[in-house]
Design an enzyme around this catalytic site. Sequence first.
Site, PDB file in Angstrom:
ATOM      1  N   ALA A 165       0.840  -1.210   0.000  1.00 29.92           N
ATOM      2  CA  ALA A 165       0.000   0.000   0.000  1.00 29.92           C
ATOM      3  C   ALA A 165       0.870   1.254   0.000  1.00 29.92           C
ATOM      4  O   ALA A 165       0.544   2.256  -0.663  1.00 29.92           O
ATOM      5  CB  ALA A 165      -0.921  -0.013   1.225  1.00 29.92           C
TER       6      ALA A 165
ATOM      7  N   VAL B 179       3.969   1.561  -1.230  1.00 31.60           N
ATOM      8  CA  VAL B 179       4.609   1.718  -2.549  1.00 31.60           C
ATOM      9  C   VAL B 179       3.582   2.228  -3.571  1.00 31.60           C
ATOM     10  O   VAL B 179       3.848   3.168  -4.318  1.00 31.60           O
ATOM     11  CB  VAL B 179       5.236   0.375  -3.008  1.00 31.60           C
ATOM     12  CG1 VAL B 179       5.702   0.454  -4.450  1.00 31.60           C
ATOM     13  CG2 VAL B 179       6.397  -0.003  -2.075  1.00 31.60           C
TER      14      VAL B 179
ATOM     15  N   THR C 278       2.745  -5.817  14.889  1.00 34.18           N
ATOM     16  CA  THR C 278       3.152  -6.798  15.898  1.00 34.18           C
ATOM     17  C   THR C 278       1.967  -7.696  16.212  1.00 34.18           C
ATOM     18  O   THR C 278       0.849  -7.190  16.402  1.00 34.18           O
ATOM     19  CB  THR C 278       3.671  -6.141  17.199  1.00 34.18           C
ATOM     20  OG1 THR C 278       3.682  -7.138  18.236  1.00 34.18           O
ATOM     21  CG2 THR C 278       2.846  -4.967  17.663  1.00 34.18           C
TER      22      THR C 278
ATOM     23  N   ASP D  80       1.394  -9.084  18.858  1.00 38.13           N
ATOM     24  CA  ASP D  80       1.004  -8.942  20.273  1.00 38.13           C
ATOM     25  C   ASP D  80      -0.163  -7.974  20.497  1.00 38.13           C
ATOM     26  O   ASP D  80      -0.821  -8.037  21.523  1.00 38.13           O
ATOM     27  CB  ASP D  80       2.197  -8.463  21.112  1.00 38.13           C
ATOM     28  CG  ASP D  80       3.269  -9.528  21.238  1.00 38.13           C
ATOM     29  OD1 ASP D  80       3.029 -10.663  20.796  1.00 38.13           O
ATOM     30  OD2 ASP D  80       4.354  -9.219  21.760  1.00 38.13           O
TER      31      ASP D  80
ATOM     32  N   GLY E  88     -12.987 -21.440  23.077  1.00 34.18           N
ATOM     33  CA  GLY E  88     -13.799 -22.084  24.117  1.00 34.18           C
ATOM     34  C   GLY E  88     -12.968 -22.675  25.239  1.00 34.18           C
ATOM     35  O   GLY E  88     -13.251 -23.780  25.723  1.00 34.18           O
TER      36      GLY E  88
ATOM     37  N   ARG F 147     -19.234 -30.740  36.336  1.00 30.42           N
ATOM     38  CA  ARG F 147     -20.317 -30.707  35.349  1.00 30.42           C
ATOM     39  C   ARG F 147     -20.018 -31.696  34.222  1.00 30.42           C
ATOM     40  O   ARG F 147     -20.307 -31.437  33.066  1.00 30.42           O
ATOM     41  CB  ARG F 147     -20.445 -29.308  34.768  1.00 30.42           C
ATOM     42  CG  ARG F 147     -20.870 -28.343  35.816  1.00 30.42           C
ATOM     43  CD  ARG F 147     -21.302 -27.044  35.185  1.00 30.42           C
ATOM     44  NE  ARG F 147     -21.257 -26.020  36.205  1.00 30.42           N
ATOM     45  CZ  ARG F 147     -20.841 -24.791  36.007  1.00 30.42           C
ATOM     46  NH1 ARG F 147     -20.443 -24.420  34.819  1.00 30.42           N
ATOM     47  NH2 ARG F 147     -20.840 -23.926  36.983  1.00 30.42           N
TER      48      ARG F 147
ATOM     49  N   LYS G  95     -17.395 -32.307  32.645  1.00 32.20           N
ATOM     50  CA  LYS G  95     -16.476 -31.899  31.580  1.00 32.20           C
ATOM     51  C   LYS G  95     -15.168 -32.645  31.830  1.00 32.20           C
ATOM     52  O   LYS G  95     -14.432 -32.330  32.763  1.00 32.20           O
ATOM     53  CB  LYS G  95     -16.281 -30.380  31.648  1.00 32.20           C
ATOM     54  CG  LYS G  95     -15.828 -29.802  30.345  1.00 32.20           C
ATOM     55  CD  LYS G  95     -15.795 -28.301  30.432  1.00 32.20           C
ATOM     56  CE  LYS G  95     -14.874 -27.753  29.354  1.00 32.20           C
ATOM     57  NZ  LYS G  95     -14.449 -26.406  29.613  1.00 32.20           N
TER      58      LYS G  95
ATOM     59  N   GLN H 119       2.530 -18.942  15.220  1.00 28.83           N
ATOM     60  CA  GLN H 119       1.650 -17.770  15.293  1.00 28.83           C
ATOM     61  C   GLN H 119       2.144 -16.592  14.478  1.00 28.83           C
ATOM     62  O   GLN H 119       1.404 -15.667  14.190  1.00 28.83           O
ATOM     63  CB  GLN H 119       1.531 -17.280  16.751  1.00 28.83           C
ATOM     64  CG  GLN H 119       0.702 -18.141  17.622  1.00 28.83           C
ATOM     65  CD  GLN H 119       1.083 -17.984  19.090  1.00 28.83           C
ATOM     66  OE1 GLN H 119       0.411 -17.287  19.825  1.00 28.83           O
ATOM     67  NE2 GLN H 119       2.150 -18.613  19.531  1.00 28.83           N
TER      68      GLN H 119
HETATM   69  O1  F6P Z   1       6.838  -9.210  19.930  1.00 31.50           O
HETATM   70  C1  F6P Z   1       6.289 -10.202  19.179  1.00 31.50           C
HETATM   71  C2  F6P Z   1       6.702 -11.564  19.666  1.00 31.50           C
HETATM   72  O2  F6P Z   1       6.132 -12.473  18.775  1.00 31.50           O
HETATM   73  C3  F6P Z   1       6.330 -11.912  21.117  1.00 31.50           C
HETATM   74  O3  F6P Z   1       5.010 -12.302  21.303  1.00 31.50           O
HETATM   75  C4  F6P Z   1       7.300 -12.994  21.430  1.00 31.50           C
HETATM   76  O4  F6P Z   1       7.520 -13.100  22.801  1.00 31.50           O
HETATM   77  C5  F6P Z   1       8.523 -12.532  20.723  1.00 31.50           C
HETATM   78  O5  F6P Z   1       8.097 -11.728  19.634  1.00 31.50           O
HETATM   79  C6  F6P Z   1       9.435 -13.607  20.213  1.00 31.50           C
HETATM   80  O6  F6P Z   1      10.535 -13.012  19.597  1.00 31.50           O
HETATM   81  P1  F6P Z   1      11.663 -13.782  18.789  1.00 31.50           P
HETATM   82  O7  F6P Z   1      11.057 -14.219  17.506  1.00 31.50           O
HETATM   83  O8  F6P Z   1      12.736 -12.778  18.585  1.00 31.50           O
HETATM   84  O9  F6P Z   1      12.043 -14.942  19.632  1.00 31.50           O
END
Ligand code: F6P
Length: 335
Positions: free
Chosen positions: A32, A34, A137, A139, A197, A223, A225, A267
């Site tokens: 976007a 560029v 990020t 996070d 969940g 319950r 679970k 992630q």
């Molecule tokens: O800041 C983003 C993050 O993914 C954090 O959630 C995680 O603790 C950290 O980076 C891991 O960093 P690296 O990839 O340098 O180990």
Amino acid sequence: MAKTTKEVKDIKRIAVFTSGGDAPGMNAAVRAIVRNAFNNDLHIYGIMRGYEGMIDGNIKRLETTDVSNIIHRGGTILKTARSMRFMTLEGRRQAYENLMDNDIDALIAIGGNGTFTGAVKFMEEFPDMPIVGIPGTIDNDLFGTDFSIGFDTAVNTAVQAVDKIRDTADSHNRLFFVEVMGRNSGFIALHTAIAGGAGGILIPEEETSIEDLVKLLKRSAKRAKLFSIVIVAEGNHMGTVYDIAQKVEEKIHMYDDIKVTVIGHLQRGGSPSTLDRVLASVLGFASVEALMAGRTGVMVGIRNNEVHFTPFEEAISKSKPLNMNMLRMAHILAQ
Ligand code: F6P
């Protein structure tokens, strides 16, 4: 009030870089930037490996074709790094010289807290270099924006993993502790717990104890679970996910077994979600316009679906509050 350059500098050449941990959607933001730079007859440069590339002079002209076919790609075509050298004055001086050698008029920094901390320092020393930031990020821990690029994709990845763990946890009557990222914040954990969940959640924003967790799990087990999944943020108060699992194992005997899964860097990768692609496009586009309008020292974020500017100092010093109503709900739904 967001800062602007004293007199609006005539910006012709912008350089963009990605820095810190990568996040899915960074490429969509670069695209976007560029495309909007070309739309405004600006020259655009890519700095490779963040501040490291700035110090090494690893700066290359980007053409609009360089960003074709990247909107769906995770990672960052500009690569990234966590630079120790940029923390030194010598490193920052070298970086500035390289920018001058390439006639760069302004910078767009895509990253998180560390990236903007570096930008603040740089601007104190070299105030003639306007910098606008984009929150990238997984996070989602930056003050001043409802969401940062990569968060939605990371949560989707974590939830998919939790769904799969649920199948096997249920089949075997097992308790699983699933660790998600978030050194200082529980956003990924909270959203993963709600959407996945989960039967429990441990996050940095909330002090809790093994005894409370055991009580909660026992209540759920009553319950009928017979399995459960507890989402643990990296930065929780009770130690590593392995320590927590072990301590709980000493106090609970109703599951057939207790297991730990760390989702880790899964992630951080993968094709960005639709939300991340749209967010990255909006912020990338807006960052070019912000520089052209004379803004500097600000992060371009999103608040209530509108573009919002936050001074870097605020973005890095204020902590972004978790939605406590959502946390309360997550605890109630977990039972
Ligand atoms: O800041 C983003 C993050 O993914 C954090 O959630 C995680 O603790 C950290 O980076 C891991 O960093 P690296 O990839 O340098 O180990």
